[in-house]
Design a protein around this motif. Structure first.
Motif, PDB file in Angstrom:
ATOM      1  N   CYS A  78      50.147  40.557  31.562  1.00 54.74           N
ATOM      2  CA  CYS A  78      49.450  39.410  32.126  1.00 54.74           C
ATOM      3  C   CYS A  78      48.324  38.986  31.187  1.00 54.74           C
ATOM      4  O   CYS A  78      47.586  39.845  30.692  1.00 54.74           O
ATOM      5  CB  CYS A  78      48.885  39.812  33.494  1.00 54.74           C
ATOM      6  SG  CYS A  78      48.038  38.499  34.358  1.00 54.74           S
ATOM      7  N   PRO A  79      48.159  37.669  30.915  1.00 52.14           N
ATOM      8  CA  PRO A  79      47.024  37.238  30.097  1.00 52.14           C
ATOM      9  C   PRO A  79      45.709  37.645  30.757  1.00 52.14           C
ATOM     10  O   PRO A  79      45.589  37.610  31.994  1.00 52.14           O
ATOM     11  CB  PRO A  79      47.165  35.715  30.063  1.00 52.14           C
ATOM     12  CG  PRO A  79      48.597  35.443  30.380  1.00 52.14           C
ATOM     13  CD  PRO A  79      49.018  36.552  31.309  1.00 52.14           C
ATOM     14  N   ASP A  80      44.746  38.039  29.939  1.00 48.55           N
ATOM     15  CA  ASP A  80      43.432  38.414  30.463  1.00 48.55           C
ATOM     16  C   ASP A  80      42.870  37.292  31.327  1.00 48.55           C
ATOM     17  O   ASP A  80      42.977  36.114  30.992  1.00 48.55           O
ATOM     18  CB  ASP A  80      42.457  38.710  29.314  1.00 48.55           C
ATOM     19  CG  ASP A  80      42.709  40.058  28.677  1.00 48.55           C
ATOM     20  OD1 ASP A  80      43.283  40.941  29.351  1.00 48.55           O
ATOM     21  OD2 ASP A  80      42.343  40.236  27.499  1.00 48.55           O
ATOM     22  N   LYS A 135      47.700  46.850  29.418  1.00 50.48           N
ATOM     23  CA  LYS A 135      48.002  47.722  30.554  1.00 50.48           C
ATOM     24  C   LYS A 135      48.799  46.978  31.617  1.00 50.48           C
ATOM     25  O   LYS A 135      49.505  47.580  32.394  1.00 50.48           O
ATOM     26  CB  LYS A 135      46.713  48.258  31.179  1.00 50.48           C
ATOM     27  CG  LYS A 135      45.918  49.181  30.276  1.00 50.48           C
ATOM     28  CD  LYS A 135      44.754  49.786  31.001  1.00 50.48           C
ATOM     29  CE  LYS A 135      43.779  48.715  31.410  1.00 50.48           C
ATOM     30  NZ  LYS A 135      42.568  49.184  32.026  1.00 50.48           N
ATOM     31  N   GLY A 136      48.668  45.675  31.651  1.00 44.04           N
ATOM     32  CA  GLY A 136      49.355  44.887  32.654  1.00 44.04           C
ATOM     33  C   GLY A 136      48.718  45.049  34.018  1.00 44.04           C
ATOM     34  O   GLY A 136      47.612  45.556  34.163  1.00 44.04           O
ATOM     35  N   LEU A 170      48.254  36.319  39.274  1.00 42.96           N
ATOM     36  CA  LEU A 170      49.529  37.039  39.314  1.00 42.96           C
ATOM     37  C   LEU A 170      49.637  37.867  40.582  1.00 42.96           C
ATOM     38  O   LEU A 170      50.683  37.890  41.238  1.00 42.96           O
ATOM     39  CB  LEU A 170      49.694  37.933  38.081  1.00 42.96           C
ATOM     40  CG  LEU A 170      50.959  38.787  38.039  1.00 42.96           C
ATOM     41  CD1 LEU A 170      52.212  37.932  38.095  1.00 42.96           C
ATOM     42  CD2 LEU A 170      50.965  39.656  36.796  1.00 42.96           C
ATOM     43  N   ASN A 171      48.549  38.505  40.958  1.00 41.12           N
ATOM     44  CA  ASN A 171      48.539  39.301  42.177  1.00 41.12           C
ATOM     45  C   ASN A 171      48.786  38.414  43.404  1.00 41.12           C
ATOM     46  O   ASN A 171      49.570  38.763  44.288  1.00 41.12           O
ATOM     47  CB  ASN A 171      47.210  40.051  42.307  1.00 41.12           C
ATOM     48  CG  ASN A 171      47.260  41.103  43.383  1.00 41.12           C
ATOM     49  OD1 ASN A 171      48.226  41.842  43.499  1.00 41.12           O
ATOM     50  ND2 ASN A 171      46.213  41.174  44.171  1.00 41.12           N
ATOM     51  N   GLU A 172      48.163  37.247  43.436  1.00 40.40           N
ATOM     52  CA  GLU A 172      48.355  36.314  44.552  1.00 40.40           C
ATOM     53  C   GLU A 172      49.806  35.819  44.589  1.00 40.40           C
ATOM     54  O   GLU A 172      50.411  35.723  45.666  1.00 40.40           O
ATOM     55  CB  GLU A 172      47.402  35.130  44.409  1.00 40.40           C
ATOM     56  CG  GLU A 172      47.446  34.174  45.573  1.00 40.40           C
ATOM     57  CD  GLU A 172      46.433  33.052  45.452  1.00 40.40           C
ATOM     58  OE1 GLU A 172      46.740  31.947  45.944  1.00 40.40           O
ATOM     59  OE2 GLU A 172      45.350  33.275  44.884  1.00 40.40           O
TER      60      GLU A 172
END
Length: 96
Positions: free
Chosen positions: A22-24, A7-8, A30-32
Motif C-alpha cells: 500500500c502507498p504510504d 510491510k503492507g 485500503l482498510n476502509e
C-alpha cells in the motif's frame, strides 16, 4: 508517486487475513475499502443463501461494478450541469 509501505497492511476479508502492499498514507483508505468489501460480501452471502465463497465474491464484485457505473453516470451528469451553469454565468457576465 508515493513510496509503497514494504510491510503492507493486513486486512480481513471473507474471514481470512490478507496482506497487501500500500502507498504510504493510503492505509486507512485500503482498510476502509476492505471493510466495505467484506461487509458487502457477507450481506450478499446471507441474503442470497449462496454457500460458495467464490460465487458470493463474484456477485459482490458485480454489485460494486454496478455501483461504480452508476456513480460515474451521476458524475458525468453533474459535470454537464456544472458546465451549463458556468456557461450561463459567463453569458450573464458578458452581457453586462
Amino acid at each position: 508517486m508515493s513510496p509503497t509501505n514494504p510491510k503492507g497492511i493486513k486486512v480481513e476479508i471473507m474471514g481470512q487475513q490478507h496482506q497487501f502492499a500500500c502507498p504510504d498514507g493510503q492505509e486507512p483508505a485500503l482498510n476502509e475499502a476492505a471493510q466495505h468489501l467484506d461487509k458487502l460480501f457477507w450481506d450478499i452471502k446471507q441474503r442470497s443463501g449462496i454457500r460458495n465463497n467464490d460465487r458470493a465474491l463474484l456477485m459482490t464484485a458485480l454489485n460494486l461494478s454496478h455501483e461504480l457505473a452508476l456513480a460515474n453516470q451521476k458524475l458525468e451528469q453533474n459535470q454537464q450541469e456544472l458546465n451549463a451553469l458556468i456557461s450561463t454565468v459567463n453569458n450573464a457576465l458578458n452581457n453586462k
